[in-house]
Scaffold this motif. Structure first.
Motif, mmCIF file in Angstrom:
data_model
loop_
_atom_site.group_PDB
_atom_site.id
_atom_site.type_symbol
_atom_site.label_atom_id
_atom_site.label_comp_id
_atom_site.label_asym_id
_atom_site.label_seq_id
_atom_site.Cartn_x
_atom_site.Cartn_y
_atom_site.Cartn_z
ATOM 1 N N ASP A 76 0.857 -1.181 0.000
ATOM 2 C CA ASP A 76 0.000 0.000 0.000
ATOM 3 C C ASP A 76 0.900 1.240 0.000
ATOM 4 O O ASP A 76 1.375 1.673 1.041
ATOM 5 N N GLY A 77 1.155 1.782 -1.172
ATOM 6 C CA GLY A 77 2.043 2.933 -1.313
ATOM 7 C C GLY A 77 2.677 2.945 -2.695
ATOM 8 O O GLY A 77 2.276 2.194 -3.587
ATOM 9 N N GLN A 78 3.663 3.781 -2.859
ATOM 10 C CA GLN A 78 4.301 3.938 -4.163
ATOM 11 C C GLN A 78 5.520 3.028 -4.303
ATOM 12 O O GLN A 78 6.120 2.608 -3.314
ATOM 13 N N GLY A 79 5.863 2.747 -5.548
ATOM 14 C CA GLY A 79 7.096 2.047 -5.863
ATOM 15 C C GLY A 79 8.042 3.009 -6.563
ATOM 16 O O GLY A 79 8.614 3.895 -5.952
ATOM 17 N N PRO A 116 9.801 10.657 -5.957
ATOM 18 C CA PRO A 116 10.759 11.684 -6.401
ATOM 19 C C PRO A 116 12.163 11.160 -6.634
ATOM 20 O O PRO A 116 12.869 11.622 -7.536
ATOM 21 N N ARG A 117 12.601 10.204 -5.812
ATOM 22 C CA ARG A 117 13.940 9.623 -5.980
ATOM 23 C C ARG A 117 13.882 8.202 -6.516
ATOM 24 O O ARG A 117 14.869 7.455 -6.441
ATOM 25 N N ARG A 118 12.709 7.828 -7.023
ATOM 26 C CA ARG A 118 12.485 6.510 -7.643
ATOM 27 C C ARG A 118 12.739 5.376 -6.660
ATOM 28 O O ARG A 118 13.174 4.288 -7.036
ATOM 29 N N LEU A 119 12.433 5.626 -5.374
ATOM 30 C CA LEU A 119 12.574 4.578 -4.373
ATOM 31 C C LEU A 119 11.460 4.739 -3.332
ATOM 32 O O LEU A 119 11.716 5.072 -2.176
ATOM 33 N N GLY A 120 10.230 4.501 -3.777
ATOM 34 C CA GLY A 120 9.129 4.489 -2.838
ATOM 35 C C GLY A 120 9.186 3.257 -1.958
ATOM 36 O O GLY A 120 10.084 2.412 -2.076
ATOM 37 N N ILE A 121 8.205 3.127 -1.079
ATOM 38 C CA ILE A 121 8.239 2.057 -0.083
ATOM 39 C C ILE A 121 8.271 0.667 -0.718
ATOM 40 O O ILE A 121 8.937 -0.240 -0.213
ATOM 41 N N ALA A 122 7.590 0.480 -1.872
ATOM 42 C CA ALA A 122 7.602 -0.833 -2.523
ATOM 43 C C ALA A 122 8.992 -1.161 -3.069
ATOM 44 O O ALA A 122 9.463 -2.299 -2.966
#
Length: 222
Positions: A114-117, A121-127
């Protein structure tokens, strides 16, 4: 099979140090399809907070494939040690998620977070962050947009349009059900954008959110 981390770092860091860690770890993100030959189970991950945000509660639910029936679940709680900072969600939530994954009987073959991959902005979301640490294929399923622009999504189940930031396609805006708001899908690790969209649709039945997210959210909100 028990959880073994491929990368490790301190969680007791400042926001500036957290950003440096993100910039380092993003070099390990793979956006190519590298899934197990046989996928037996797919998990949903969600996080809630208790006691006015001082306790992080992470839930992981393993669902069978292809019938999407819950076969295992785990909840982990730990003191919240990182403040809420946009773009640094993983430093607030992943420690408890790792605890929950360790409590599962078997690790999932694919994880929907549940969140971004990559749509970050830095191409390192939680996924992405979770995927790089665990080396488990991961997908980000966001209810809202963090960044990027997109065209209107046709009102058809399975229709999607690219989510674009600074000229780069970072995710997909996916209509999982006709007549409802789309969701924001982005690859996390060891999966392509098209693969991420495919798996989200495979995990979605008659609701807006995939069954993985729905089961994990229910458990995390307990």
């Amino acid at each position: 099979m028990k959880l073994e981390l491929r990368h490790q770092h301190s969680w007791e860091v400042t926001p500036k140090q957290a950003i440096a860690i993100q910039n380092r770890l993003r070099e390990f993100v793979s956006l190519r399809d590298d899934l197990p030959e046989q996928i037996r189970c797919v998990a949903g991950v969600d996080v809630g907070f208790e006691e006015n945000g001082t306790v992080t509660r992470a839930a992981v639910v393993n669902l069978s494939v292809p019938d999407l029936l819950p076969i295992d679940s785990a909840v982990a709680r730990r003191p919240t040690s990182f403040p809420y900072v946009p773009g640094l969600l993983s430093f607030r939530e992943i420690p408890a998620i790792l605890d929950a994954l360790e409590n599962l009987g078997d690790l999932p073959d694919v994880v929907l977070v549940d969140g971004q991959g990559y749509a970050h902005p830095r191409r390192l979301g939680i996924a992405c962050h979770l995927g790089v640490l665990t080396d488990i294929p991961t997908i980000g399923v966001g209810k809202t947009r963090l960044l990027g622009a997109h065209d209107d999504v046709p009102d058809l189940r399975g229709a999607w349009v690219p989510l674009v930031d600074r000229g780069e396609t970072i995710g997909a805006v996916l209509r999982t059900r006709q007549g409802v708001k789309p969701v924001y899908i982005s690859p996390g690790h060891r999966i392509s954008l098209s693969g991420a969209v495919e798996w989200v649709m495979r995990c979605t039945t008659r609701y807006r959110l995939p069954e993985t997210t729905r089961h994990a959210h229910h458990l995390a909100s307990g």
